[in-house]
Design a protein around this motif. Structure first.
Motif, mmCIF file in Angstrom:
data_model
loop_
_atom_site.group_PDB
_atom_site.id
_atom_site.type_symbol
_atom_site.label_atom_id
_atom_site.label_comp_id
_atom_site.label_asym_id
_atom_site.label_seq_id
_atom_site.Cartn_x
_atom_site.Cartn_y
_atom_site.Cartn_z
ATOM 1 N N ILE A 224 0.892 -1.179 0.013
ATOM 2 C CA ILE A 224 0.015 -0.034 -0.112
ATOM 3 C C ILE A 224 0.813 1.091 0.118
ATOM 4 C CG2 ILE A 224 -1.931 1.101 1.201
ATOM 5 C CD1 ILE A 224 -2.508 -1.469 2.640
ATOM 6 N N VAL A 233 -3.310 0.426 -3.507
ATOM 7 C CA VAL A 233 -3.026 -0.861 -3.317
ATOM 8 C C VAL A 233 -2.619 -1.482 -4.253
ATOM 9 C CG1 VAL A 233 -3.934 -3.134 -2.167
ATOM 10 C CG2 VAL A 233 -4.790 -0.873 -1.470
ATOM 11 N N TYR A 282 -11.954 -1.808 1.469
ATOM 12 C CA TYR A 282 -11.266 -0.664 1.732
ATOM 13 C C TYR A 282 -12.451 0.897 2.041
ATOM 14 C CZ TYR A 282 -6.838 -2.984 0.617
ATOM 15 O OH TYR A 282 -5.826 -3.555 0.935
#
Length: 291
Positions: A224, A233, A282
């Protein structure tokens, strides 16, 4: 048109906030009112020891302050710097600490005696990020001189000098799954994956903004990066393919961290917000605003 072929769109129903995992919400809300510890100069880095009792080191001015993680009181002070200390990192066993700063010197300290075990000289500009190699026997350092150096701690010599970045290096991350791999993030907008055996770049990823922080997942298969107000990512196993890109901060993101279980990602930015994400999708699970 035969309307019988069309199916009615199902409206998705999401649970209300009150029905969600209130246990996790209550956990993160505990950090809304932080314990304020006053330092005498700007704080340039914070590093928690991976070993129990997980004390933490704060670089501030010409010192490294070692804090008790339970009481938040200073246990020890390392004041062996003539200029600003910029970064520090514990070894995995918590017995050693490596630090760098404006003097261009990388220092290794014994945590019991605070004695300097090694002074590694070779960088020509300030050292802004440091780490131990995965085996704990070496040091990796990144500098404003645009180089990453790998040091043998036993002899104090440089075993690799990694060149390729075109601007200041601000972040380093070692890969647990590969002892000979290290990642670096630079203000030249790139993340480089290095092979320390051949001193060569194995992969170059374009973040699209000056890179402030990078993390490698414990599995080693992805990483990341944070730069500008974006987080990205990357899949390292497929040649650096971009998996996700998202932005939830209004200003530059300066720090990334995993929680203890690596099920949550935390980001901190200049907008005074800390965001907590679910690493499955996410999505933001919680936001903390620090005044």
């Amino acid at each position: 048109v035969n309307m019988s072929k069309y199916k009615k769109l199902e409206i998705k129903k999401f649970p209300s906030v009150s029905q969600r995992d209130n246990k996790e919400i209550r956990f993160w809300e505990k950090f809304q009112s932080p314990v304020v510890v006053k330092e005498y100069a700007a704080v340039t880095s914070i590093s928690f020891s991976p070993a129990h009792p997980h004390d933490y080191a704060v670089t501030t001015g010409t010192r490294v302050q070692l804090y008790n993680s339970t009481t938040n009181q200073i246990k020890k002070t390392i004041s062996r710097f003539k200029q600003t200390a910029s970064c520090a990192r514990y070894r995995h066993d918590g017995q050693l600490l490596v630090a760098g700063g404006e003097e261009c010197i990388v220092r290794v300290f014994d945590m019991n005696s605070r004695a300097i075990l090694r002074q590694l000289q070779g960088h020509t500009k300030p050292v802004k990020c440091v780490d131990f190699t995965v085996d704990g026997l070496g040091i990796v350092s990144g500098s404003d001189d645009t180089t990453v150096k790998v040091w043998d701690m036993a002899t104090g010599t440089t075993t690799a000098e990694l060149r390729g970045h075109k601007d200041y290096i601000r972040s380093l991350s070692t890969n647990i799954s590969s002892t000979k791999m290290v990642l670096s993030g630079s203000y030249d907008h790139t993340i480089r994956v290095w092979d320390m055996r051949s001193n060569s770049t194995q992969m170059e990823l374009d973040h699209g903004a000056p890179v402030e922080s990078i993390l490698v997942f414990p599995t080693g298969g992805s990483c990341i990066s944070a730069g500008g107000n974006y987080i990205k990512v990357w899949d390292l196993l497929s040649g650096g393919r971009l998996l996700f890109g998202f932005s939830n901060h209004q200003k530059t993101i300066t720090a990334l961290a995993f929680d203890g279980s690596c099920h949550r990602l935390l980001s901190g930015g200049l907008d005074r917000h800390v965001k907590i994400y679910d690493i499955e999708n996410y999505q933001v699970k919680h936001t903390i605003n620090y005044p």
